[in-house]
Design a protein around this motif. Structure first.
Motif, PDB file in Angstrom:
ATOM      1  N   LYS A   1      38.106  -7.479  16.755  1.00 48.30           N
ATOM      2  CA  LYS A   1      38.386  -6.517  15.699  1.00 48.30           C
ATOM      3  C   LYS A   1      38.026  -7.071  14.323  1.00 48.30           C
ATOM      4  CE  LYS A   1      41.904  -3.671  17.939  1.00 48.30           C
ATOM      5  NZ  LYS A   1      43.274  -3.119  17.874  1.00 48.30           N
ATOM      6  N   ILE A   2      38.330  -8.331  14.096  1.00 53.47           N
ATOM      7  CA  ILE A   2      37.973  -8.956  12.815  1.00 53.47           C
ATOM      8  C   ILE A   2      36.456  -9.016  12.671  1.00 53.47           C
ATOM      9  CG2 ILE A   2      38.028 -11.115  11.506  1.00 53.47           C
ATOM     10  CD1 ILE A   2      40.839 -11.582  12.732  1.00 53.47           C
ATOM     11  N   LYS A   3      35.774  -9.354  13.759  1.00 52.73           N
ATOM     12  CA  LYS A   3      34.306  -9.429  13.727  1.00 52.73           C
ATOM     13  C   LYS A   3      33.702  -8.075  13.385  1.00 52.73           C
ATOM     14  CE  LYS A   3      30.269 -10.534  16.581  1.00 52.73           C
ATOM     15  NZ  LYS A   3      29.801 -10.978  17.929  1.00 52.73           N
ATOM     16  N   ARG A   4      34.211  -7.006  14.025  1.00 55.08           N
ATOM     17  CA  ARG A   4      33.655  -5.672  13.765  1.00 55.08           C
ATOM     18  C   ARG A   4      33.985  -5.187  12.362  1.00 55.08           C
ATOM     19  NH1 ARG A   4      34.935  -5.531  19.221  1.00 55.08           N
ATOM     20  NH2 ARG A   4      37.031  -4.686  18.911  1.00 55.08           N
ATOM     21  N   LEU A   5      35.185  -5.502  11.883  1.00 49.08           N
ATOM     22  CA  LEU A   5      35.537  -5.157  10.506  1.00 49.08           C
ATOM     23  C   LEU A   5      34.624  -5.865   9.530  1.00 49.08           C
ATOM     24  CD1 LEU A   5      37.370  -3.962   8.283  1.00 49.08           C
ATOM     25  CD2 LEU A   5      38.920  -5.910   8.641  1.00 49.08           C
ATOM     26  N   ASN A   6      34.387  -7.142   9.764  1.00 48.61           N
ATOM     27  CA  ASN A   6      33.526  -7.916   8.887  1.00 48.61           C
ATOM     28  C   ASN A   6      32.089  -7.382   8.907  1.00 48.61           C
ATOM     29  OD1 ASN A   6      32.953 -10.186   7.151  1.00 48.61           O
ATOM     30  ND2 ASN A   6      32.031 -11.202   8.903  1.00 48.61           N
ATOM     31  N   GLU A   7      31.609  -7.034  10.094  1.00 51.17           N
ATOM     32  CA  GLU A   7      30.250  -6.490  10.208  1.00 51.17           C
ATOM     33  C   GLU A   7      30.132  -5.163   9.481  1.00 51.17           C
ATOM     34  OE1 GLU A   7      29.688  -6.406  14.401  1.00 51.17           O
ATOM     35  OE2 GLU A   7      28.966  -8.487  14.509  1.00 51.17           O
ATOM     36  N   ARG A   8      31.172  -4.331   9.588  1.00 49.85           N
ATOM     37  CA  ARG A   8      31.172  -3.045   8.877  1.00 49.85           C
ATOM     38  C   ARG A   8      31.078  -3.275   7.376  1.00 49.85           C
ATOM     39  NH1 ARG A   8      34.169   1.892   9.374  1.00 49.85           N
ATOM     40  NH2 ARG A   8      34.009   3.049   7.425  1.00 49.85           N
ATOM     41  N   LEU A   9      31.875  -4.187   6.860  1.00 48.42           N
ATOM     42  CA  LEU A   9      31.873  -4.456   5.423  1.00 48.42           C
ATOM     43  C   LEU A   9      30.558  -5.103   4.983  1.00 48.42           C
ATOM     44  CD1 LEU A   9      35.556  -5.688   5.030  1.00 48.42           C
ATOM     45  CD2 LEU A   9      34.604  -3.502   4.280  1.00 48.42           C
ATOM     46  N   LYS A  10      30.046  -6.026   5.783  1.00 45.31           N
ATOM     47  CA  LYS A  10      28.774  -6.664   5.449  1.00 45.31           C
ATOM     48  C   LYS A  10      27.660  -5.627   5.349  1.00 45.31           C
ATOM     49  CE  LYS A  10      29.490 -11.201   5.296  1.00 45.31           C
ATOM     50  NZ  LYS A  10      29.194 -12.005   4.071  1.00 45.31           N
ATOM     51  N   SER A  11      27.658  -4.649   6.262  1.00 43.58           N
ATOM     52  CA  SER A  11      26.618  -3.622   6.248  1.00 43.58           C
ATOM     53  C   SER A  11      26.690  -2.759   5.000  1.00 43.58           C
ATOM     54  CB  SER A  11      26.735  -2.742   7.501  1.00 43.58           C
ATOM     55  OG  SER A  11      27.871  -1.896   7.443  1.00 43.58           O
ATOM     56  N   GLN A  12      27.869  -2.739   4.361  1.00 40.10           N
ATOM     57  CA  GLN A  12      28.069  -1.981   3.122  1.00 40.10           C
ATOM     58  C   GLN A  12      27.917  -2.859   1.881  1.00 40.10           C
ATOM     59  OE1 GLN A  12      32.055  -0.595   3.957  1.00 40.10           O
ATOM     60  NE2 GLN A  12      31.323   1.327   4.841  1.00 40.10           N
ATOM     61  N   GLY A  13      27.556  -4.130   2.101  1.00 45.98           N
ATOM     62  CA  GLY A  13      27.391  -5.040   0.978  1.00 45.98           C
ATOM     63  C   GLY A  13      28.692  -5.570   0.421  1.00 45.98           C
ATOM     64  N   ARG A  14      29.727  -5.621   1.245  1.00 46.54           N
ATOM     65  CA  ARG A  14      31.040  -6.072   0.791  1.00 46.54           C
ATOM     66  C   ARG A  14      31.422  -7.398   1.467  1.00 46.54           C
ATOM     67  NH1 ARG A  14      31.961  -0.956  -1.157  1.00 46.54           N
ATOM     68  NH2 ARG A  14      31.687   0.776   0.305  1.00 46.54           N
ATOM     69  N   GLN A  15      32.241  -8.175   0.777  1.00 47.97           N
ATOM     70  CA  GLN A  15      32.717  -9.464   1.289  1.00 47.97           C
ATOM     71  C   GLN A  15      34.153  -9.323   1.785  1.00 47.97           C
ATOM     72  OE1 GLN A  15      31.285 -12.845   1.486  1.00 47.97           O
ATOM     73  NE2 GLN A  15      33.109 -12.893   2.770  1.00 47.97           N
ATOM     74  N   LEU A  16      34.395  -9.735   3.022  1.00 45.78           N
ATOM     75  CA  LEU A  16      35.755  -9.761   3.566  1.00 45.78           C
ATOM     76  C   LEU A  16      36.382 -11.120   3.290  1.00 45.78           C
ATOM     77  CD1 LEU A  16      38.101  -8.603   5.251  1.00 45.78           C
ATOM     78  CD2 LEU A  16      36.918  -9.441   7.302  1.00 45.78           C
ATOM     79  N   VAL A  17      37.607 -11.104   2.776  1.00 42.57           N
ATOM     80  CA  VAL A  17      38.366 -12.328   2.503  1.00 42.57           C
ATOM     81  C   VAL A  17      39.720 -12.197   3.196  1.00 42.57           C
ATOM     82  CG1 VAL A  17      39.351 -13.844   0.749  1.00 42.57           C
ATOM     83  CG2 VAL A  17      37.245 -12.573   0.259  1.00 42.57           C
ATOM     84  N   ILE A  18      40.121 -13.211   3.946  1.00 43.59           N
ATOM     85  CA  ILE A  18      41.422 -13.207   4.616  1.00 43.59           C
ATOM     86  C   ILE A  18      42.244 -14.375   4.099  1.00 43.59           C
ATOM     87  CG2 ILE A  18      42.626 -13.451   6.821  1.00 43.59           C
ATOM     88  CD1 ILE A  18      40.326 -12.008   8.170  1.00 43.59           C
ATOM     89  N   VAL A  19      43.462 -14.063   3.668  1.00 45.00           N
ATOM     90  CA  VAL A  19      44.394 -15.062   3.137  1.00 45.00           C
ATOM     91  C   VAL A  19      45.697 -14.949   3.921  1.00 45.00           C
ATOM     92  CG1 VAL A  19      45.610 -15.915   1.094  1.00 45.00           C
ATOM     93  CG2 VAL A  19      43.370 -14.792   0.842  1.00 45.00           C
ATOM     94  N   ILE A  20      46.178 -16.066   4.465  1.00 42.71           N
ATOM     95  CA  ILE A  20      47.429 -16.072   5.219  1.00 42.71           C
ATOM     96  C   ILE A  20      48.422 -17.012   4.547  1.00 42.71           C
ATOM     97  CG2 ILE A  20      48.522 -16.521   7.445  1.00 42.71           C
ATOM     98  CD1 ILE A  20      45.839 -15.952   8.775  1.00 42.71           C
ATOM     99  N   PRO A  21      49.338 -16.494   3.740  1.00 46.88           N
ATOM    100  CA  PRO A  21      50.361 -17.356   3.149  1.00 46.88           C
ATOM    101  C   PRO A  21      51.278 -17.928   4.240  1.00 46.88           C
ATOM    102  CG  PRO A  21      50.196 -15.259   1.970  1.00 46.88           C
ATOM    103  CD  PRO A  21      49.414 -15.119   3.244  1.00 46.88           C
ATOM    104  N   PRO A  22      51.463 -19.228   4.280  1.00 41.61           N
ATOM    105  CA  PRO A  22      52.352 -19.819   5.290  1.00 41.61           C
ATOM    106  C   PRO A  22      53.808 -19.444   5.047  1.00 41.61           C
ATOM    107  CG  PRO A  22      50.901 -21.472   4.305  1.00 41.61           C
ATOM    108  CD  PRO A  22      50.816 -20.258   3.450  1.00 41.61           C
ATOM    109  N   SER A  23      54.567 -19.401   6.116  1.00 38.95           N
ATOM    110  CA  SER A  23      56.006 -19.184   5.981  1.00 38.95           C
ATOM    111  C   SER A  23      56.655 -20.386   5.304  1.00 38.95           C
ATOM    112  CB  SER A  23      56.639 -18.959   7.353  1.00 38.95           C
ATOM    113  OG  SER A  23      56.185 -17.757   7.937  1.00 38.95           O
ATOM    114  N   LYS A  24      57.796 -20.139   4.728  1.00 39.77           N
ATOM    115  CA  LYS A  24      58.537 -21.192   4.020  1.00 39.77           C
ATOM    116  C   LYS A  24      58.836 -22.388   4.936  1.00 39.77           C
ATOM    117  CE  LYS A  24      63.063 -21.400   1.679  1.00 39.77           C
ATOM    118  NZ  LYS A  24      64.149 -20.518   1.187  1.00 39.77           N
TER     119      LYS A  24
END
Length: 269
Positions: A36-59
């Motif tokens: 799902k992440i791969k397909r989302l990224n490919e969709r955005l790339k085809s539109q000229g957009r950059q996907l960024v994922i940020v995961i804040p760690p738990s306390k």
């Protein structure tokens, strides 16, 4: 749970299970998320957009020393570590691993509140700095603001979200915010509590779209400074409608460690 120094440990929303590595993702779940992440990224790339994922760690991930010994780590790998491996392997998207950054930062100052589940403004700033430094490699016009551009303003002493849930105890600490020392000319469009937009004519030409949870709220005052148009959607799902309606250059997902299961619910594009 109240531990040493009135440090409060969050026990709900699978937080302790995450700390104990007690419920890792299955191979099937990891494969589903990867696809799902791969397909989302490919969709955005085809539109000229950059996907960024940020995961804040738990306390608990950043301050394991406060977790009582009676709560042991029982599994080999955490969900965070599984996602970190999955996302690091995908070189076509931009993934910001904040764990080591915050572990290093805490040696100099506290980066999470003692009485709250969330990071404090210094933790947020170090995350912002890491995000912008990575983005600047692809977008040279981006220049992160240094910590010296902010003033530390202490707010009235109170308890955080964990302290407020403790009916028979009063535990408080000083809360504060990092405020820009120079006024920023922003046009604010608060569509709703979960949809905020900002126009900054003096910033870069870039447009940003962020899907986030409660950890992402703290990043809004920092990120909105650096983009001509920024939109922040506080919800637990990604709605592709916004890709076209907002026409962003960068699409960012900020979901904390305890909500990693949301990636299983990404739209199957």
């Amino acid at each position: 749970i109240v531990t040493k120094g009135n440090w409060l440990i969050f026990t709900n929303e699978t937080s302790l299970m995450d700390y104990q590595n007690a419920w890792p993702f299955s191979v099937e779940q990891l494969n589903e998320m990867e696809g799902k992440i791969k397909r989302l990224n490919e969709r955005l790339k085809s539109q000229g957009r950059q996907l960024v994922i940020v995961i804040p760690p738990s306390k608990n991930t950043i301050y394991p020393e406060y977790v009582p010994d009676a709560i042991p780590v029982i599994g080999e790998r955490s969900r965070y570590e599984q996602m970190n491996a999955l996302l690091t392997e995908n070189e076509t998207l931009l993934y910001i691993d904040l764990r080591d950054i915050l572990l290093d930062a805490k040696e100099g100052r506290q980066v999470y509140y003692a009485t709250d589940t969330h990071w404090n403004p210094y933790g947020v700033f170090y995350a912002y700095e890491a995000i912008m430094q990575e983005l600047s490699k692809a977008y040279p016009e981006i220049t992160p603001h240094p910590l010296s551009d902010y003033a530390n303003e202490v707010t009235p002493v109170r308890g955080g979200d964990l302290a407020l849930n403790m009916m028979n105890m009063v535990i408080q600490e000083s809360f504060y915010q990092l405020t820009p020392t120079e006024k920023i000319n922003l046009e604010v469009r608060d569509i709703s509590d979960s949809h905020r937009e900002y126009i900054n004519p003096s910033s870069t030409r870039l447009k940003l779209l962020v899907f986030h949870d409660s950890f992402g709220v703290g990043l809004i005052p920092f990120l909105r400074q650096d983009f001509s148009h920024s939109v922040f959607i506080n919800q637990d799902r990604i709605d592709p409608f916004y890709f076209d309606s907002e026409d962003p250059d960068i699409v960012m997902i900020i979901w904390t460690e305890r909500t990693l299961g949301r990636f299983l619910d990404l739209p199957d594009l």
